[in-house]
Design an enzyme around this catalytic site. Structure first.
Site, PDB file in Angstrom:
ATOM      1  N   LYS A 117       0.835  -1.201   0.000  1.00 20.38           N
ATOM      2  CA  LYS A 117       0.000   0.000   0.000  1.00 20.38           C
ATOM      3  C   LYS A 117       0.873   1.255   0.000  1.00 20.38           C
ATOM      4  O   LYS A 117       1.977   1.266   0.556  1.00 20.38           O
ATOM      5  CB  LYS A 117      -0.887  -0.048   1.244  1.00 20.38           C
ATOM      6  CG  LYS A 117      -1.956   1.016   1.367  1.00 20.38           C
ATOM      7  CD  LYS A 117      -2.761   0.755   2.646  1.00 20.38           C
ATOM      8  CE  LYS A 117      -3.808   1.822   2.903  1.00 20.38           C
ATOM      9  NZ  LYS A 117      -4.561   1.539   4.155  1.00 20.38           N
ATOM     10  N   SER A 154      -9.423   1.655   3.589  1.00 20.10           N
ATOM     11  CA  SER A 154      -8.607   2.425   2.670  1.00 20.10           C
ATOM     12  C   SER A 154      -7.625   1.594   1.862  1.00 20.10           C
ATOM     13  O   SER A 154      -7.012   2.109   0.920  1.00 20.10           O
ATOM     14  CB  SER A 154      -7.845   3.497   3.458  1.00 20.10           C
ATOM     15  OG  SER A 154      -6.911   2.915   4.351  1.00 20.10           O
ATOM     16  N   THR A 195      -6.618   1.052  10.713  1.00 19.54           N
ATOM     17  CA  THR A 195      -6.877   1.774  11.946  1.00 19.54           C
ATOM     18  C   THR A 195      -8.264   1.405  12.463  1.00 19.54           C
ATOM     19  O   THR A 195      -8.433   1.098  13.636  1.00 19.54           O
ATOM     20  CB  THR A 195      -6.798   3.294  11.719  1.00 19.54           C
ATOM     21  OG1 THR A 195      -5.548   3.613  11.104  1.00 19.54           O
ATOM     22  CG2 THR A 195      -6.921   4.052  13.034  1.00 19.54           C
ATOM     23  N   GLY A 225     -10.951  -0.741  10.173  1.00 21.53           N
ATOM     24  CA  GLY A 225     -11.635  -1.341   9.035  1.00 21.53           C
ATOM     25  C   GLY A 225     -10.901  -1.310   7.712  1.00 21.53           C
ATOM     26  O   GLY A 225     -11.405  -1.849   6.714  1.00 21.53           O
ATOM     27  N   SER A 226      -9.714  -0.718   7.637  1.00 20.38           N
ATOM     28  CA  SER A 226      -9.090  -0.478   6.336  1.00 20.38           C
ATOM     29  C   SER A 226      -8.463  -1.699   5.684  1.00 20.38           C
ATOM     30  O   SER A 226      -8.123  -1.661   4.507  1.00 20.38           O
ATOM     31  CB  SER A 226      -8.032   0.629   6.456  1.00 20.38           C
ATOM     32  OG  SER A 226      -8.658   1.878   6.614  1.00 20.38           O
TER      33      SER A 226
END
Length: 551
Positions: A106, A187, A208, A210-211
């Site tokens: 990422k 994200s 943090t 749900g990402s």
């Protein structure tokens, strides 16, 4: 042939001279479902080289990236790295379990190479980190090839109140592959879409709240959100030192376990990991056994399910969840009903949840910016970041606002402010005794399960692990639901959803065993079809003997 791709305004030309599919004796599985064990077997049997894998994956990226945009840039050193690892393998040496396998990371995870690390923004474009993030260094130590950087929701979805998941000024709008204009969730959007489509063996994401879990769910893959302190955040653009964690995203539980084993461990530059216990982390993949559910006590926080029941599309997810309970009991698990989060309703309205994140971000982003080797836009504080973002036409401001930063600056707090500690302690109460930890202890449980759309929130504030596994998809005839920004489809037929396993701190090995047993008994991932996917496969050595490397 020559294939061209524009990434971040730069034109990258890659020579792909041998991606033609051949018929050969080696039974190479399609890359969209190839596992780590499959790829290692093909390499060890001389069916293809790591160079061939890089060529094939880059070709697959070029097939879909103009439509779905999961990749920001390809590592220009990937072929060189593959050649070096091929030579090492040929000489009989191996760096580890990921030797010669391409992995994506990422764009908020630092790489000290020719690629950018920007969190999807132009504010950090051209900045340089001094060294690889610890997770990247460990991947390289285990022999992985860093193939490229994945797109993401800009600033880890911690900028705007009105943006869309998977959007960044650098990458544009990332989309999922199960429905036209599908919301990829965020994200770690690009990592999820790329893994789903077989653009690499696996990818790293960060979470943090749900990402990793949400994009993994929406893209029909496995995501592991580890205990905060199991994987180092050194070199990662942060939101919150109390909640951030870096984890693997893969097509199978076992593949995710292999990657987790590579990146986990203590790091003196991350005080959370330096305080972690000795966990025998290399054994994660060994936990993947079919009897992983036998005798396990698994609870359901029924009061949390009420939130999903009130949504128009919730029935399909709840029906699939309830139907899956028979899988657990048939595998020897004991299901405990009403293992509730006693503070669930309070959690949903608590202001301390966002207050802690905003105070952490105000402190942690300044800390990260101070470590950069080069910082051409002179971004040194959250205020600098807001001014630069609001003044850059690439950033789509004010259509996409800076509400999270505005609120953080208006509060005037950081994580050393006297007001911070009571807010953080409230979070620990809500997520601990009133949440995951209380439910586990009261009912003497090994794990809790929930639909993934509900599973990220409570564990996030106490840093406990969660694993999501495919569960199903919205059925034919489902009414289409768009996101609040109005540009993406969040709910529609064939869009996937998942089930999550939640445990206490450091329980990854147990959760992996349970998740693997469930995955192997259901194989839900294999039951869904994409509306778009790449078709290039590995061009390697015919019969495992002839030289099939590109020249």
């Amino acid at each position: 042939m020559l294939l061209y791709r524009a990434f971040g305004g730069e034109l990258l030309c890659l020579l792909l001279a041998c991606v033609t599919v051949h018929a050969w004796a080696c039974a190479n599985p399609p890359l969209i479902r190839a596992t780590r064990d499959d790829l290692v077997s093909g390499l060890s049997e001389n069916c293809y080289l790591s160079v061939d894998l890089v060529h094939a994956y880059v070709a697959r990226i070029n097939e879909v990236n103009s439509t779905l945009r999961p990749i920001l840039e390809i590592n220009p050193d990937a072929l060189h790295d593959a050649e070096m690892l091929d030579r090492e393998r040929h000489s009989g040496s191996s760096r580890g379990e990921l030797h010669g396998l391409p992995v994506l990371v990422k764009d908020n995870i630092g790489t000290a190479d020719k690629m950018q690390t920007t969190a999807g923004s132009y504010s950090l474009y051209g900045s340089r980190v001094r060294e690889d993030a610890t997770a990247v260094r460990r991947l390289r130590d285990y022999g992985a090839i860093i193939l490229g950087k994945t797109s993401m929701s800009e600033w880890m979805n911690f900028r705007s109140s009105n943006t869309s998941n998977g959007w960044s000024p650098r990458g544009g709008q990332t989309l999922g592959a199960y429905h036209p204009m599908q919301d990829p969730e965020g994200s770690s959007s690009g990592s999820a879409v790329a893994v789903d489509l077989g653009l690499a063996m696996a990818a790293l994401g960060t979470e943090t709240m749900g990402s990793i879990l949400f994009p993994s769910e929406a893209n029909n893959i496995v995501g592991i959100k580890p205990t905060v302190g199991l994987t180092s955040r050194y070199g990662v653009i942060p939101i919150s030192e109390h909640q951030d964690t870096i984890g693997p995203m893969a097509r199978t539980v076992k593949d995710a376990a292999w990657v987790l084993g590579a990146i986990a461990g203590r790091d003196e530059r991350d005080n959370y990991t330096s305080a972690s216990p000795d966990l025998h982390i290399a054994a994660y993949a060994n936990a993947c056994q079919l009897d992983g559910l036998q005798g396990k006590r698994i609870g359901i926080p029924r009061n949390a399910l009420a939130s999903l029941a009130m949504e128009a599309h919730g029935h399909a997810v709840l029906s699939a969840f309830e139907a899956a309970l028979s899988v657990f009991t048939e595998a020897g698990a004991i299901i405990l009903q009403d293992a509730n989060f006693t503070s669930w309703e309070e959690f949903l309205v608590s202001k301390s949840i966002t207050q802690v994140l905003r105070a952490d971000f105000s402190s942690n982003i300044e800390g990260y910016l101070s470590t950069l080797a080069t910082n051409p836009n002179n971004i040194h504080s959250l205020q600098d970041l807001r001014i630069d973002t609001q003044g850059d036409p690439h950033e789509d401001y004010p259509r996409r606002d800076t509400a999270e930063w505005d609120a953080a600056l208006a509060a005037g707090l950081n994580n050393t402010s006297p007001e911070f500690w009571p807010m953080y302690q409230n979070n620990l109460r809500l997520g601990g005794e009133g949440g995951v930890l209380g439910a586990l202890v009261r009912h003497r449980l090994d794990a809790l399960i929930l639909p993934t759309s509900l599973a990220a929130y409570v564990p996030s504030v106490i840093g406990t692990p969660v694993i999501t596994v495919p569960l199903g998809a919205y059925p034919k005839g489902t009414k289409t639901v768009y996101n609040k920004f109005g540009n993406l489809v969040q709910v529609a037929e064939n869009i996937p959803f998942g089930i999550s396993f939640m445990g206490t701190h450091w329980s990854e090995k147990t959760l992996i065993g349970m998740a693997y047993a469930f995955e192997q008994r259901t194989l839900f991932r294999q039951k869904l079809k994409h509306y778009i996917e790449p078709h290039t496969e590995i061009a390697g050595r015919q019969g495992g003997g002839d030289d099939g490397a590109c020249t």
